[in-house]
Structures are given as C-alpha cells and as structure tokens.
Design a protein around this motif. Structure first.
Motif, PDB file in Angstrom:
ATOM      1  N   ILE A   1      -2.386   0.328  -4.652  1.00 15.28           N
ATOM      2  CA  ILE A   1      -2.401  -1.006  -4.060  1.00 15.28           C
ATOM      3  C   ILE A   1      -1.750  -1.946  -5.067  1.00 15.28           C
ATOM      4  O   ILE A   1      -2.201  -2.042  -6.207  1.00 15.28           O
ATOM      5  CB  ILE A   1      -3.830  -1.489  -3.759  1.00 15.28           C
ATOM      6  CG1 ILE A   1      -4.511  -0.579  -2.738  1.00 15.28           C
ATOM      7  CG2 ILE A   1      -3.822  -2.932  -3.253  1.00 15.28           C
ATOM      8  CD1 ILE A   1      -5.983  -0.911  -2.517  1.00 15.28           C
TER       9      ILE A   1
ATOM     10  N   LEU B   1       0.865  -1.178   0.000  1.00  9.60           N
ATOM     11  CA  LEU B   1       0.000   0.000   0.000  1.00  9.60           C
ATOM     12  C   LEU B   1       0.898   1.223   0.000  1.00  9.60           C
ATOM     13  O   LEU B   1       1.740   1.386   0.891  1.00  9.60           O
ATOM     14  CB  LEU B   1      -0.908   0.004   1.228  1.00  9.60           C
ATOM     15  CG  LEU B   1      -1.944   1.130   1.292  1.00  9.60           C
ATOM     16  CD1 LEU B   1      -3.031   0.923   0.239  1.00  9.60           C
ATOM     17  CD2 LEU B   1      -2.568   1.203   2.688  1.00  9.60           C
TER      18      LEU B   1
ATOM     19  N   ILE C   1      -9.267   1.310   2.437  1.00 13.55           N
ATOM     20  CA  ILE C   1      -7.842   1.639   2.568  1.00 13.55           C
ATOM     21  C   ILE C   1      -7.473   1.903   4.021  1.00 13.55           C
ATOM     22  O   ILE C   1      -6.410   1.473   4.495  1.00 13.55           O
ATOM     23  CB  ILE C   1      -7.500   2.845   1.667  1.00 13.55           C
ATOM     24  CG1 ILE C   1      -7.481   2.386   0.196  1.00 13.55           C
ATOM     25  CG2 ILE C   1      -6.151   3.448   2.042  1.00 13.55           C
ATOM     26  CD1 ILE C   1      -7.499   3.505  -0.799  1.00 13.55           C
TER      27      ILE C   1
END
Length: 291
Positions: free
Chosen positions: A87, A21, A133
């Motif tokens: 991502i 991430l 997220i």
C-alpha cells in the motif's frame, strides 16, 4: 504466470500518485534502491530476505510488514521469490504527521531510528489486514461518492492495527544478567532526544553518558545495527522533514533551530541523508503542497 495487479489513484491537481494498491509475486519492484515521495506499507506474505534501509541491514521472514517514510532509501534483497501486497500513499492523500493523533503511527511504524522497519504479522492481524485490503480493492473499482473518505477509513484501520502490533512487539533488548546495557541504551535514546538539536557528534553522547566512545559505538551497532553517528543524523533528518512537512519556516530557520549556522552545510547534510534537497522535499511533499 504472474498474478501481479495494481490499482492506482492519481492526484488530478498534479498528476502524482495519491494512493496505490499493488499485489506482487516477485521482488522486481523492490530489488533496487527505492526513494519514493510517498509512504509505503509492504506486507510480505511469502518468502524471506534482507532489507537494506538507511544505514542498516535487517533480515525478515514471511508475514512481515515493512514500513517506509517518503524518501527513506530502502531495498529488498532475496534469493527466492517473495509474494505480498503493498500500500503506497502520498502525504497529500493522508499525512500521518498532520493527523498523528488519529493513528499514532509516527515514531512507531514510521520514523523510528531505533528499531527495524518491519513488524511480524500475527494470525489475528493477518485476518484484519486481508479484510481491509479486500475492502480497498472493492472501493478502488468504485468511483462512487465519498470514495476518498472510505479509502482513508480503511487505511486508518490498517495503520492502527499495524501500530498496535508493533507496539506489542517493541521490547528493549534482553542483555546478560546484571548488565547495565538496557540502562545505557535507554539513556542514549533519551540523550539523543534531548540534545540532537545542539549536539551532533558521537563524542558528545559518550561524554554525556560517561562511557567511552568505543564502548558506546559497540552498543549502538549491536542493538540498533547502526553507528551512533547514523542514529544522530537520522534523528536530525526526521525533525527536519517534520518541519518541512508541517511549517512554512525557511530552510535557514530550520537549519538554525537544528544547530546549524550554515544553511548550505545543513542543506548538503540533508541531501546526503535524505537523497533530496530540503527545498525539493518541501515542494514534493511538504508544507507548500498542503496549504
């Protein structure tokens, strides 16, 4: 002052990236050609620019979600700073082909030769993406039991939301009244799907559709922003990658099934379009790594 941050999970068996991430506030990560051995979802939250992907260029604005498959070449060009979140996930971590029925994103978000590799993010989707997220960020800092399972669940929510969004936005081009172009374009897509394993030249499809090669080439460029030859090549490569991903067939067998009697010619064709040899592709993300 940069506020870039990154959290990465590494596959302990081979030391490769499994899941990552990344928050970014400039284009330094993507201002050169990318050829990664993992899937990428890049949410541009601020800024605009141009994506160079495969054989085409596309313009994007803020709140666009870009999606790229392993070894799909792409590059982001901007004249201003962009901000966003990426991502990245390796097929060893989650393989969209192996689990296609779970999220149905293959052929929509990824591996779609007919549409730009990005989706406009609505306010509703934005809220979902941000929530997911935030959960991923929290979980990446937590090495507790079942971390992998939770991350996969969050990733699926993200993929399903994005796939629904892209499906809702996927419309055929709107040509002039009384135009036959939508009919021809759909016939072209169908013809490629039905014949890409046996017919590899643009002339074959012009003949099948009873249209001049020049006219068909113009339609392809206007609506898909790619040449017909590029569309055919990309479709062949997608199928080859799928076979390398999912089966233990030899490269020679895959080449033959895709209409190539010469394995070496096919390997050169694959490397030209995927920028990696079939064997290396398999070794890094394919069948041999999933068994």
């Amino acid at each position: 002052m940069s506020n870039q941050s990154v959290s990465t999970l590494i596959n302990p068996q081979n030391g490769n990236l499994a899941f990552k991430l990344l928050s970014f506030d400039d284009n330094s990560h993507f201002d050169h050609i990318q050829r990664n051995n993992y899937f990428s979802l890049i949410w541009i939250t601020k800024g605009k620019g141009t994506i160079k992907a495969d054989f085409a260029e596309h313009h994007f604005n803020a709140d666009s979600l870009l999606a790229f498959s392993p070894y799909q070449p792409f590059m982001i060009c901007t004249k201003e700073d962009i901000q966003g979140i990426a991502i990245h996930f390796h097929p060893d971590f989650y393989c969209i082909l192996k689990h296609q029925k779970e999220v149905s994103c293959n052929g929509v978000l990824f591996n779609n030769v007919y549409q730009p590799p990005f989706t406009a993010v609505t306010d509703q989707a934005k809220a979902t993406f941000q929530m997911v997220i935030d959960q991923i960020k929290t979980e990446l800092q937590n090495t507790a039991i079942a971390q992998y399972e939770l991350l996969i669940s969050y990733l699926k929510i993200f993929l399903i939301t994005a796939t629904r969004l892209k499906t809702d936005q996927s419309e055929e081009p709107k040509p002039l009244p009384d135009s036959k172009e939508p009919f021809i374009l759909q016939n072209l897509k169908d013809a490629i799907e039905d014949n890409f394993k046996t017919k590899h030249s643009a002339g074959h499809y012009a003949e099948l559709l009873n249209i001049s090669p020049k006219a068909l080439a113009k339609l392809s460029k206007n609506y898909f922003n790619k040449t017909l030859t590029d569309l055919i090549a990309e479709r062949i490569i997608i199928e080859a990658k799928r076979e390398l991903y999912m089966t233990n067939k030899t490269v020679k067998e895959i080449a033959y099934e895709l209409g190539y009697d010469d394995e070496h010619y096919f390997s050169r064709f694959f490397k030209t379009n995927a920028d990696v040899s079939p064997q290396l592709y398999r070794e890094t993300i394919g069948f041999g790594r999933m068994v």
